[in-house]
Every structure is written in C-alpha cells, then in structure tokens.
Motif scaffolding. Sequence first.
Motif, PDB file in Angstrom:
ATOM      1  N   UNK A   1      -5.778   8.370   2.667  1.00  0.00           N
ATOM      2  CA  UNK A   1      -4.905   7.486   2.489  1.00  0.00           C
ATOM      3  C   UNK A   1      -3.526   8.111   1.753  1.00  0.00           C
ATOM      4  N   UNK A   2      -2.302   7.913   2.428  1.00  0.00           N
ATOM      5  CA  UNK A   2      -1.337   8.247   1.912  1.00  0.00           C
ATOM      6  C   UNK A   2      -0.897   7.644   0.800  1.00  0.00           C
ATOM      7  N   UNK A   3      -0.746   8.163  -0.360  1.00  0.00           N
ATOM      8  CA  UNK A   3      -0.489   7.441  -1.695  1.00  0.00           C
ATOM      9  C   UNK A   3       0.768   7.946  -2.348  1.00  0.00           C
ATOM     10  N   UNK A   4       1.719   8.718  -1.563  1.00  0.00           N
ATOM     11  CA  UNK A   4       2.727   9.429  -1.956  1.00  0.00           C
ATOM     12  C   UNK A   4       3.866   8.540  -2.600  1.00  0.00           C
ATOM     13  N   UNK A   5       3.970   7.319  -2.082  1.00  0.00           N
ATOM     14  CA  UNK A   5       4.747   6.201  -2.399  1.00  0.00           C
ATOM     15  C   UNK A   5       4.349   5.834  -3.929  1.00  0.00           C
ATOM     16  N   UNK A   6       3.386   6.162  -4.490  1.00  0.00           N
ATOM     17  CA  UNK A   6       2.789   5.514  -5.599  1.00  0.00           C
ATOM     18  C   UNK A   6       3.069   6.289  -6.954  1.00  0.00           C
ATOM     19  N   UNK A   7       3.499   5.709  -8.081  1.00  0.00           N
ATOM     20  CA  UNK A   7       3.525   6.494  -9.155  1.00  0.00           C
ATOM     21  C   UNK A   7       2.025   6.649  -9.791  1.00  0.00           C
TER      22      UNK A   7
END
Length: 170
Positions: free
Chosen positions: A79-85
């Motif tokens: 899962x791409x979580x790059x947009x989450x802090x």
Amino acid sequence: MTSPAQPQVTERAEQHYVGIRGRVTMDTIPIIADRFPELLDWLAQHQIEPAGPPMLKYNLFDGDGILEIEAAVPVTGAVDTASSDAVISGTVPAGRYASTVHLGHFEGLPAATGRLLDWTSEQQLRFEVADTPTGERWAGRLEIYHTDPRLEPDPSNWTTELAFLLKPAT
C-alpha cells in the motif's frame, strides 16, 4: 480460568500491513493500541479492506525501557502511504514463528510472553533479532488480536496470539 495453550512452531507467509508507529514504555503501550480506530478510518477512506485481525508489531527495544512498536492491520498487498503523515506500510517477514494463544484479558500477555520465552529456550530455539546501535531490533514480534473487545465484553473470551520470528534452522 483456562490453562495456557501449548506453544508451537508455525510457518507464516509474508504479510503486508499498514500501521502507525510510536515509541512507548511497557506502561504506555495503550497509547499506540488506542490508535487502531484512526488506522481503520484511514483504511476505510482509502477503500482498503483489512486482510486479518489487528496486531501490535514490536520493532525495537532500546535498553532504556523504550519500545518502538506499530499498531498495524494486515492488507492483501503493498500500500502506498506516502501521502500520510502518520500511516506507514511494511511487511512482516515469512518464516518459522514460535507462537502461542492467550485466552483472557490483555493484562495476562506479559505472563504468556514469559511462558513462550521459557518454552523457546527449553526447545533451544532462537529469535531473529539484531543488536543495533539504537537497541535490540526484532524482525517479527507480533501480538495479534483475534477478538475485538468492543464486540466481546467478557475479557475471559478475548483471544490474542503471540508470534515471534525464529532464526532459520541451520
């Protein structure tokens, strides 16, 4: 009270997960566990179904009483979580795990862990750990919560699995 389950060695497949990481003491572990609703909300917002029960993934013990752990939920793929802090993604490694099942309140988990540690020592099994400059790092040390306390109010019916990755057999 039921008797403790007999520990065993099980094979586990690689498992992708999303999680929220934090640094806590043994007494403040609930600070991370209390973030499960936030993690489940993030999954729902991204239309991702959990692929199994939630877990705490222990990563590091620094020797001064600080643990790095993650409140984590298994998912079916990366899962791409790059947009989450706050939300991260990772993978629990495949391999042989020493595991046991604890039936009862979470307060009994330290004793269940102690029994598992004693059993693995008797069996001459060793955990997959690495001593690093920041502390002892665990490759796979999991508390898997098979019972949701919000749905089962009786703590004597709560089921938690402990699973610790073992060093490969030589």
